[in-house]
Scaffold this motif. Structure first.
Motif, PDB file in Angstrom:
ATOM      1  N   GLN A   1      24.309  14.518  73.520  1.00  0.00           N
ATOM      2  CA  GLN A   1      24.194  15.944  73.217  1.00  0.00           C
ATOM      3  C   GLN A   1      25.168  16.382  72.147  1.00  0.00           C
ATOM      4  O   GLN A   1      24.812  17.159  71.261  1.00  0.00           O
ATOM      5  N   VAL A   2      26.416  15.937  72.255  1.00  0.00           N
ATOM      6  CA  VAL A   2      27.457  16.309  71.288  1.00  0.00           C
ATOM      7  C   VAL A   2      28.131  15.043  70.789  1.00  0.00           C
ATOM      8  O   VAL A   2      28.464  14.159  71.579  1.00  0.00           O
ATOM      9  N   GLN A   3      28.325  14.976  69.488  1.00  0.00           N
ATOM     10  CA  GLN A   3      28.983  13.819  68.876  1.00  0.00           C
ATOM     11  C   GLN A   3      30.147  14.268  68.018  1.00  0.00           C
ATOM     12  O   GLN A   3      30.093  15.330  67.385  1.00  0.00           O
ATOM     13  N   LEU A   4      31.177  13.435  67.990  1.00  0.00           N
ATOM     14  CA  LEU A   4      32.304  13.606  67.074  1.00  0.00           C
ATOM     15  C   LEU A   4      32.347  12.387  66.172  1.00  0.00           C
ATOM     16  O   LEU A   4      32.342  11.263  66.669  1.00  0.00           O
ATOM     17  N   VAL A   5      32.399  12.617  64.881  1.00  0.00           N
ATOM     18  CA  VAL A   5      32.431  11.512  63.928  1.00  0.00           C
ATOM     19  C   VAL A   5      33.664  11.661  63.048  1.00  0.00           C
ATOM     20  O   VAL A   5      33.806  12.651  62.323  1.00  0.00           O
TER      21      VAL A   5
ATOM     22  N   SER B   1      39.249  13.420  58.927  1.00  0.00           N
ATOM     23  CA  SER B   1      38.326  14.501  59.265  1.00  0.00           C
ATOM     24  C   SER B   1      37.534  14.113  60.506  1.00  0.00           C
ATOM     25  O   SER B   1      37.286  12.927  60.748  1.00  0.00           O
ATOM     26  N   CYS B   2      37.126  15.121  61.248  1.00  0.00           N
ATOM     27  CA  CYS B   2      36.301  14.881  62.433  1.00  0.00           C
ATOM     28  C   CYS B   2      35.317  16.031  62.544  1.00  0.00           C
ATOM     29  O   CYS B   2      35.720  17.186  62.722  1.00  0.00           O
ATOM     30  N   ALA B   3      34.038  15.703  62.451  1.00  0.00           N
ATOM     31  CA  ALA B   3      32.989  16.711  62.504  1.00  0.00           C
ATOM     32  C   ALA B   3      32.225  16.601  63.817  1.00  0.00           C
ATOM     33  O   ALA B   3      31.798  15.508  64.207  1.00  0.00           O
ATOM     34  N   ALA B   4      32.049  17.738  64.455  1.00  0.00           N
ATOM     35  CA  ALA B   4      31.283  17.802  65.700  1.00  0.00           C
ATOM     36  C   ALA B   4      29.864  18.265  65.400  1.00  0.00           C
ATOM     37  O   ALA B   4      29.652  19.142  64.564  1.00  0.00           O
ATOM     38  N   SER B   5      28.916  17.642  66.084  1.00  0.00           N
ATOM     39  CA  SER B   5      27.521  18.029  65.899  1.00  0.00           C
ATOM     40  C   SER B   5      26.784  17.924  67.225  1.00  0.00           C
ATOM     41  O   SER B   5      27.224  17.245  68.141  1.00  0.00           O
ATOM     42  N   GLY B   6      25.643  18.609  67.284  1.00  0.00           N
ATOM     43  CA  GLY B   6      24.844  18.562  68.500  1.00  0.00           C
ATOM     44  C   GLY B   6      24.629  19.946  69.077  1.00  0.00           C
ATOM     45  O   GLY B   6      24.682  20.949  68.377  1.00  0.00           O
ATOM     46  N   SER B   7      24.432  19.954  70.383  1.00  0.00           N
ATOM     47  CA  SER B   7      24.093  21.184  71.085  1.00  0.00           C
ATOM     48  C   SER B   7      25.360  21.964  71.444  1.00  0.00           C
ATOM     49  O   SER B   7      25.786  22.017  72.596  1.00  0.00           O
ATOM     50  N   ILE B   8      25.957  22.577  70.426  1.00  0.00           N
ATOM     51  CA  ILE B   8      27.270  23.211  70.576  1.00  0.00           C
ATOM     52  C   ILE B   8      27.152  24.725  70.586  1.00  0.00           C
ATOM     53  O   ILE B   8      26.589  25.302  69.660  1.00  0.00           O
ATOM     54  N   LEU B   9      27.694  25.335  71.617  1.00  0.00           N
ATOM     55  CA  LEU B   9      27.791  26.794  71.658  1.00  0.00           C
ATOM     56  C   LEU B   9      29.152  27.236  71.108  1.00  0.00           C
ATOM     57  O   LEU B   9      29.239  28.131  70.285  1.00  0.00           O
ATOM     58  N   SER B  10      30.189  26.550  71.575  1.00  0.00           N
ATOM     59  CA  SER B  10      31.525  26.823  71.056  1.00  0.00           C
ATOM     60  C   SER B  10      32.425  25.624  71.340  1.00  0.00           C
ATOM     61  O   SER B  10      32.124  24.796  72.197  1.00  0.00           O
TER      62      SER B  10
END
Length: 120
Positions: A1-5, A21-30
């Motif tokens: 559901q949520v990934q950090l790369v 750097s670290c980018a979060a993606s996916g089903s994120i509300l906050s």
């Protein structure tokens, strides 16, 4: 559901700099707190720095004055600027985030890590 790369690791000479750097993606509300941890060979994982969603920061004593954590809430991204690097900073660096998903689940998410090697 949520990934950090994570990205930005590599080999650098003592005294040099790197920016992770670290980018979060996916089903994120906050996203609540985000942070960086590291694990050196044959050592336990340790806290490097954390930052809240209001951008309050906390650092390990070993990196104070050399590392700076920041975040871009619009991009769901956290950064770690590392200056004056030392051989003892060599480790795999992991990103961490506390995420509220769109399904209203609270998750603690970890990235897969990026290697930082400080050597001449």
């Amino acid at each position: 559901q949520v990934q950090l790369v994570e990205s930005g690791g590599g080999l650098v000479q003592p005294g040099g700099s790197l920016r992770l750097s670290c980018a979060a993606s996916g089903s994120i509300l906050s996203i609540n707190a985000m942070g960086w941890y590291r694990q050196a060979p044959e050592k336990e994982r340790e806290l490097v720095a954390t930052i809240t969603n209001s951008k309050s920061t906390n650092y390990a004593d070993s990196v104070k004055g050399r590392f700076t954590i920041s975040r871009d809430n619009a991009k769901n991204t956290v950064y770690l600027q590392m200056n004056s690097l030392k051989p003892e900073d060599t480790a795999v660096y992991y990103c961490n985030a506390g995420v509220l998903t769109m399904q209203y689940r609270l998750l603690e998410v970890w990235g897969r890590g990026t290697l930082v090697a400080v050597s001449s």
